[in-house]
Write an enzyme that holds these catalytic residues in place. Structure first.
Site, short mmCIF file in Angstrom:
data_model
loop_
_atom_site.label_atom_id
_atom_site.label_comp_id
_atom_site.label_asym_id
_atom_site.label_seq_id
_atom_site.Cartn_x
_atom_site.Cartn_y
_atom_site.Cartn_z
N LYS A 79 0.87 -1.20 0.15
CA LYS A 79 -0.08 0.12 0.07
C LYS A 79 0.84 1.26 -0.06
CE LYS A 79 -3.62 2.16 2.61
NZ LYS A 79 -4.69 1.82 3.97
N SER A 154 -9.89 1.56 3.06
CA SER A 154 -8.98 2.35 2.16
C SER A 154 -7.87 1.64 1.53
CB SER A 154 -8.10 3.53 3.04
OG SER A 154 -7.35 3.00 4.02
N SER A 178 -9.88 -0.58 7.25
CA SER A 178 -9.27 -0.60 6.02
C SER A 178 -8.54 -2.00 5.42
CB SER A 178 -8.26 0.71 5.85
OG SER A 178 -9.16 1.75 5.82
#
Ligand code: GLN
Length: 495
Positions: A79, A154, A178
């Site tokens: 990420k 997210s 997330s």
């Protein structure tokens, strides 16, 4: 079955036996990315050359008999919130478009020490604020099961790249859900570790008392494998806890001899979609057939989770994001800052304001305003302090529950993946996506999401198990028991 459809654990065995090389495996993923990424948009950057160089180095080490790490030759997508030395890390924000960290996050160092191959950076909601990856400053990510829908957020890129077979393993972060929520909506497995289990050093902060880094993969055992590398104390993060890291991947296949699961009544109240409720109840029945005892438990403060989280997280964010002022680093407005614009601000304040209003997207600005408001004099006691007290009560609920049961079982989300744009104009609807996930972060406990079914229209459904702090080993073993009894994790979207 092609090599990229295999699990990371299977690929590792093939790498070890010499049946495939890391270069071949990495190239197979790069080919897949080339083929499907235009439809999915899971990545912000694919680092093809660097990945192939790392893969060749692992292959060379293997050939010459040098010692190899636990993930030797396996590609991992990360990420874009985790700092990597000398390579851009944007956090999904225009604010950090040109930011090149001078150091590695601890988890990145650990991946390198384990001889993993970093494939690229996955898309995310800006500063990890959101539940759909629509808040990325760069582009949205599509759900591989239905590209007209969101992948969750997210860590939407981190989940989508797994279910679209663009990476065998990925790293996400979970501040309020997330990792678990996108894992549920994309049909993969995602673990939010206990607060303090994984070092946050080099993780760009959203809400420091809630943020945790964790693994996503196709199966529970792959998540265990990656977790074993990520976990552990780090002198660079004073909130990381110094307790031994169990060999998760070694024990994951041992079923738990006794298992008591708690079911929280509020989880099945108004608002949950009927298909989700049915799938989760079916999963509870599966555990019963595996010998688990099911108990109804009370979480009297669970209903206050969203309100509490959406005070505490923005408060911490407003403080953490104060550093992006256009002066220290990151984006600075190119608006000629000395130009008078009708306000009575001086040029420096005008520069700050313009930088922050241009560099941050709407949701990040909303969080900063909410947090600044709740922390301001006169409101601090009424909002922030009150929220901290409720947070303590939520933790107490968990402590009481874990006195009675080993784990809590329930849904991850109230609905399957929703359509793109469906909730973007309604922040409250978007915030309610986190209904079942935020309490784990507020209490600091561990939680995992794993596939437990599909809706009639073919969208994945997630099951959540939550365990007491530092009980990841048991959590993974319990999850593996479910996986052994079901085949939801084997299904892949058609792309
Ligand atoms: N959806 C939640 C939020 O927007 C959680 C995000 C996260 O876990 N990073 O704050």
């Amino acid at each position: 079955m092609s090599i990229i459809q295999k699990t990371a654990t299977e690929q590792l065995a093939l790498l070890r036996s010499g049946e495939i090389t890391s270069v071949e495996l990495t190239q197979a993923y790069l080919n897949r990315i080339h083929q499907v990424e235009p439809a999915i948009g899971a990545f912000l950057r694919v680092e093809s050359e660097a990945a192939l160089t790392q893969a060749a180095e692992v292959d060379r080490k293997r050939e010459t008999g040098e010692p190899l790490g636990k993930l030797a030759g396996l590609p991992v997508a990360i990420k874009d919130i985790l700092c990597t030395k000398d390579t851009p890390t944007t956090c999904g924000s225009k604010m950090l478009e040109n930011f090149v960290p001078p150091y590695n996050a601890t988890v990145v160092e650990k991946l390198q020490a384990a001889d993993a191959v970093i494939l690229g950076r996955t898309n995310m909601d800006e500063f990890a604020m959101g539940s759909s990856t629509e808040n990325s400053a760069y582009h949205p990510t599509q759900n591989p099961w239905d590209t007209s829908r969101i992948p969750g957020g997210s860590s939407g890129g981190a989940a989508a790249c797994i279910s679209a077979d663009m990476a065998p393993l990925s790293l996400g972060t979970d501040t309020g859900g997330s990792i678990r929520q996108p894992a549920a909506l994309c049909g993969c497995v995602g673990l939010k570790p206990t607060y303090g289990r994984v070092s946050r050093y080099g993780l760009i902060a959203f809400a420091s008392s809630l943020d945790q880094i964790g693994p996503l993969a196709k199966t529970v055992e792959d998540v265990a494998l990656l977790m074993e590398v990520l976990a552990g104390h780090d002198a660079l993060d004073s909130t990381s806890v110094d307790t031994p890291v169990p060999a998760y991947s070694g024990s994951v296949h041992q079923p738990l001899e006794s298992l008591t699961l708690g079911v929280v009544n509020q989880h099945f109240g108004a608002g949950i979609d009927a298909e989700i409720e049915a799938a989760v109840k079916q999963a509870i029945a599966t555990y019963t057939s595996l010998g688990a005892t099911i108990k109804n438990i009370e979480m009297p403060h669970a209903d206050y989770g969203i309100a509490t989280y959406y005070i505490i997280a923005p408060c911490e964010a407003s403080s953490n994001l104060a550093r992006y002022d256009g002066a220290h680093y990151g984006y600075r407005t190119d608006h000629a800052e000395l130009v008078e614009d009708g306000t009575d601000e001086g040029p420096l304040v005008r520069m700050y304001r313009k930088t922050r209003s241009e560099g941050f997207g709407a949701e990040v600005q909303r969080r900063i305003m909410l947090g600044t408001y709740a922390l301001s004099e006169g409101y601090y006691d009424a909002f922030y302090l009150k929220a901290l007290k409720v947070r303590r009560l939520i933790r107490q609920d968990y402590d009481n529950a874990f006195g009675e049961v080993d784990m809590i079982i329930g849904p991850v989300t109230a609905n399957a993946a929703f359509s793109k744009g469906e909730k973007t104009s309604d922040p409250m609807a978007m915030y309610l996506e986190d209904l079942y996930t935020v309490t784990a972060n507020l209490a600091g406990v561990a939680g995992i999401s794993l596939p437990c079914g599909f809706t009639k229209s073919g969208l994945p459904i997630g099951l959540q198990l939550q365990a007491a702090p530092f009980q990841e080993e048991k959590l993974l073993r319990a999850a593996q028991m479910f996986q052994n009894a079901t085949d939801f994790h084997t299904r892949r979207p058609e792309l």
